[in-house]
Design an enzyme around this catalytic site. Structure first.
Site, mmCIF file in Angstrom:
data_model
loop_
_atom_site.group_PDB
_atom_site.id
_atom_site.type_symbol
_atom_site.label_atom_id
_atom_site.label_comp_id
_atom_site.label_asym_id
_atom_site.label_seq_id
_atom_site.Cartn_x
_atom_site.Cartn_y
_atom_site.Cartn_z
ATOM 1 N N HIS A 138 -96.716 -72.214 93.691
ATOM 2 C CA HIS A 138 -97.854 -71.410 93.245
ATOM 3 C C HIS A 138 -98.929 -71.398 94.328
ATOM 4 O O HIS A 138 -99.145 -72.398 95.012
ATOM 5 C CB HIS A 138 -98.460 -72.001 91.963
ATOM 6 C CG HIS A 138 -97.570 -71.892 90.784
ATOM 7 N ND1 HIS A 138 -97.423 -70.723 90.067
ATOM 8 C CD2 HIS A 138 -96.771 -72.801 90.181
ATOM 9 C CE1 HIS A 138 -96.584 -70.920 89.076
ATOM 10 N NE2 HIS A 138 -96.163 -72.175 89.123
ATOM 11 N N ALA A 179 -80.612 -91.379 99.721
ATOM 12 C CA ALA A 179 -80.878 -91.210 98.293
ATOM 13 C C ALA A 179 -82.362 -91.380 97.995
ATOM 14 O O ALA A 179 -83.031 -92.246 98.555
ATOM 15 C CB ALA A 179 -80.063 -92.214 97.489
#
Length: 174
Positions: free
Chosen positions: A68, A115
Site C-alpha cells: 500500500h 529458514a
C-alpha cells in the site's frame, strides 16, 4: 491447481507445485522450469514475480510484490493506491521454510536463503543468507557451482530424469 497454473503469465515445464499454494494475481507471475514450491506458499503477484529455472522453495513461503502507498496518501495509515515492486528469484536458488520475501527483492542466481529469513532488497549471486533482516554469511564456491551448471546438473531435473532417491543414513552412532 491446473486451472491456477494455466492463469500464470508463464509456467515452465517439469514443475512440482504443492496443491496448497495460493497465488494472487497469477497473470503477473512467471515460473521457469524444474521448480519446486512447497506446501502453504502464499504469493502475491500484483507487482510482478519471476521465479527462474531450478528454484526450490520450502514450506510456508510468503512473497509480496506490492505494498500500500502511504507517501502523500489521501488517508491514514495508507490509501487505495499501491507501490508495485517486482520480485525476481534467480536460477537455482534454494529457499528454506518460513521465508518472507518483501516487494522489490531480487535474489541472485545460486543463492541459499536460510529458514525463517526476511528478504528485502538485492541479494548478490551465490550468497548464503540467514536472519531477520537477512544478511550474507558466506558465498557458495563459484567454481564448483558454475561447473555443475555447465554440466546441466540441476537437482530437480536429475531427480525427474534419473529417478534420484534421497540418501538417508539413519546410523546415529557415526
Amino acid at each position: 491447481m491446473k486451472r491456477l497454473l494455466k492463469k500464470l503469465n508463464k509456467s515452465g515445464s517439469n514443475n512440482s507445485i504443492s496443491s496448497s499454494i495460493v497465488i494472487y494475481y497469477p497473470e503477473r507471475v512467471s515460473l521457469g522450469n524444474f521448480i519446486y514450491i512447497g506446501p502453504n506458499a502464499e504469493i502475491n503477484g500484483l507487482g510482478g514475480v519471476e521465479i527462474m529455472n531450478g528454484v526450490i522453495i520450502g514450506p510456508n513461503l510468503v512473497l509480496h510484490s506490492a505494498n500500500h502507498s502511504f507517501k502523500d496518501s489521501k488517508y491514514i495509515p495508507y490509501d487505495e493506491t499501491f507501490d508495485f515492486r517486482k520480485v525476481t528469484i534467480g536460477e537455482n536458488v534454494w529457499i528454506g521454510g518460513n521465508v518472507i520475501i518483501t516487494p522489490g527483492s531480487n535474489i541472485g542466481e545460486g543463492c541459499i536463503v536460510g529458514a525463517g529469513c526476511v528478504v528485502s532488497g538485492t541479494i548478490p549471486p551465490l550468497s548464503i543468507v540467514v536472519g531477520n533482516p537477512c544478511r550474507v554469511i558466506k558465498s557458495r564456491d563459484s567454481e564448483h557451482y558454475y561447473r555443475l551448471k555447465k554440466e546441466n546438473k540441476i537437482y530437480l531435473k536429475e531427480k525427474l530424469e534419473r529417478k534420484l532417491q534421497p540418501q538417508i543414513n539413519l546410523n546415529y552412532n557415526e
